[in-house]
Design an enzyme around this catalytic site. Structure first.
Site, PDB file in Angstrom:
ATOM      1  N   LYS A   1     109.601  82.645 -39.888  1.00  0.00           N
ATOM      2  CA  LYS A   1     108.525  82.475 -41.074  1.00  0.00           C
ATOM      3  C   LYS A   1     108.460  81.106 -41.519  1.00  0.00           C
ATOM      4  O   LYS A   1     110.312  80.517 -41.569  1.00  0.00           O
ATOM      5  CB  LYS A   1     109.265  83.420 -42.457  1.00  0.00           C
ATOM      6  CG  LYS A   1     107.748  83.320 -43.321  1.00  0.00           C
ATOM      7  CD  LYS A   1     106.567  84.645 -42.894  1.00  0.00           C
ATOM      8  CE  LYS A   1     106.288  85.583 -42.938  1.00  0.00           C
ATOM      9  NZ  LYS A   1     105.030  86.122 -42.332  1.00  0.00           N
TER      10      LYS A   1
HETATM   11  N1  GLU Z   1     101.407  85.798 -40.816  1.00  0.00           N
HETATM   12  C1  GLU Z   1     101.569  86.597 -40.340  1.00  0.00           C
HETATM   13  C2  GLU Z   1     102.244  87.430 -40.913  1.00  0.00           C
HETATM   14  O1  GLU Z   1     102.312  87.355 -42.108  1.00  0.00           O
HETATM   15  C3  GLU Z   1     100.265  86.551 -38.587  1.00  0.00           C
HETATM   16  C4  GLU Z   1     101.429  85.830 -38.648  1.00  0.00           C
HETATM   17  C5  GLU Z   1     101.327  85.154 -37.070  1.00  0.00           C
HETATM   18  O2  GLU Z   1     100.296  85.729 -36.840  1.00  0.00           O
HETATM   19  O3  GLU Z   1     102.586  85.056 -36.568  1.00  0.00           O
HETATM   20  O4  GLU Z   1     101.992  88.165 -40.019  1.00  0.00           O
END
Ligand code: GLU
Length: 435
Positions: A125
């Site tokens: 993240k």
């Molecule tokens: N931001 C989204 C999550 O928290 C998706 C992450 C992604 O698609 O890699 O699951």
């Protein structure tokens, strides 16, 4: 249980002492949840350290020329939690309070989400500490492109694949894709997911998190012999996740008794006309002041009587302060980390089950995986194939969570984390320690 966790040599307290750079409430919360599963799996302290502390973190300062000519520094982050399972995967968030510890917690949750859903990724993240609502589109583009170039050495189609998260979407992913590809000298579609469909994005990706939450909820209700149609649902958050979930639930005959966004909340015990609310919020930028429903304080939404409460906004919403006042029969977490461990205990005592974020919020990354596969294969699937595969993946993950939770006599979050942590711990053991 919590006291025992904190007292363990490798426990949550020890983690934050050993790793002060990530020490935040959110990281402690992610560790606390992890140790509940680790206790069930009898993991030793060294394995716990290996599974909680992020493998890699990048912190960058982005000097950005603002529209008025001023030069402003923005902090950017990328945390890669586990490198054991394959490339890392997770969103980029643009938010004014973003910090390294928050990214570490969110990256850890991505690891468990991917493992639970059987995706060949570790979690990551990142994002930029900024308030996109106070920036022009040109400033956001400069931030995104500079950030993309700073991320260059640590991301890649087989290394780490960003995606949208709070404050970012297809537009930012297009800029990231373009910047990365410019420096590679050729198009690299699999470096990022959540791209616009015209650039090789999967049409269903935009709706995937909200839709995945509905698929998981539908399957969970089936187990209780309770149809989705007629359920009274309240949704906190009317962005990319909450609005899609609302539309899908409404289309399937559920009754949306309240929805909220950052500017306000509206309620109607008889059920909101969701297509009309969507049209209003599309036109006015918010559900607030929608004329056909009662305006209520935003916090009151969580405490309204309903069957299913769906937090679809952000972390830390259901806490020890309000958990005793919830009047829902079930919580389905479409956001990441909306319920604190103390609130988990209060809701468990009250017999209110929680469909946890690593499961109910897993639709987005699942369709991201599909998009990544298509990017690698240069073979595009049909929208109906994407949706059907998502449904199958969500249902099979739910079945495993229910079987594990029932078998161990634990809540659904602990059951989900046991399934996920067991998979990652086994892989880590097989790969062993190098050198
Ligand atoms: N931001 C989204 C999550 O928290 C998706 C992450 C992604 O698609 O890699 O699951």
């Amino acid at each position: 249980m919590r006291a025992a966790v904190a007292a363990r040599p490798g426990g949550a307290a020890a983690v934050s002492e050993r790793a002060p750079e990530w020490h935040t409430d959110l990281y402690r919360m992610a560790c606390d949840q992890f140790f509940r599963a680790a206790d069930r799996l009898d993991l030793d302290p060294d394995e716990c350290t290996r599974l909680t502390e992020p493998r890699r973190s990048l912190v960058v300062n982005l000097p950005i020329r603002m529209d008025d000519g001023a030069l402003v520094n923005f902090a950017g982050y990328r945390v890669q939690h586990i490198l054991t399972m394959g490339p890392t995967k997770g969103g980029l968030r643009y938010a004014p309070d973003l910090a390294l510890g928050q990214c570490a917690a969110l990256a850890m949750w991505m690891t468990w989400k991917c493992a639970l859903l059987g995706l060949p990724f570790g979690g990551a993240k990142g994002g930029v500490r900024c308030d996109p609502s106070r920036l022009s589109a040109e400033e956001i583009e400069r931030i995104t492109r500079r950030f993309a170039s700073e991320l260059g050495p640590v991301i890649g189609p087989d290394q780490d694949i960003p995606a949208p998260d709070m404050g970012t979407g297809e537009r930012e992913m297009a800029w990231l894709y373009d910047t990365y590809s410019q420096s590679a000298g050729h198009a690299v579609p699999a470096v990022v997911t959540g791209k616009p469909p015209a650039l090789g994005g999967t049409p269903g990706r935009r709706d995937a998190t909200g839709l995945g939450a509905v698929f998981a909820l539908e399957a969970a209700l089936e187990r209780r012999r309770s149809p989705l149609a007629g359920q009274r649902c309240a949704i906190q958050g009317f962005g990319n996740v909450g609005s899609v979930a609302a539309a899908e639930l409404h289309a399937r005959g559920a009754k949306l008794v309240a929805v909220s966004d950052v500017d306000g909340a509206i309620a109607d015990p008889a059920g909101l006309d969701i297509p009309a609310v969507l049209a209003w919020s599309g036109e006015h930028g918010s559900v607030a002041e929608y004329p056909e429903a009662e305006a209520i304080p935003r916090d009151a939404l969580l405490e309204l009587p309903c069957d299913v409460l769906i937090p679809a906004a952000m972390e830390h919403q259901i806490t020890a302060d309000n958990a005793a006042r919830l009047r829902c029969r079930m919580v389905a977490e479409a956001a990441n980390g909306p319920t604190t461990p103390a609130a988990d205990e209060i809701l468990a005592d009250r017999g209110i089950p929680i469909l946890p974020d690593v499961l109910a919020g897993g639709g987005g990354v699942t369709v991201s995986y599909f998009e990544w596969v298509q990017g690698h294969q240069r073979y595009i699937w049909s929208p109906s194939e994407v949706q059907e595969r998502l449904r199958v993946q969500m249902r099979s993950a739910l079945a495993e969570v229910l079987a594990t939770s029932d078998g161990l006599g634990v809540d659904l979050r602990t059951g989900a984390l046991v399934v996920a942590v067991r998979r990652v711990a086994e892989a880590a053991k097989l790969r062993a320690v190098y050198p």
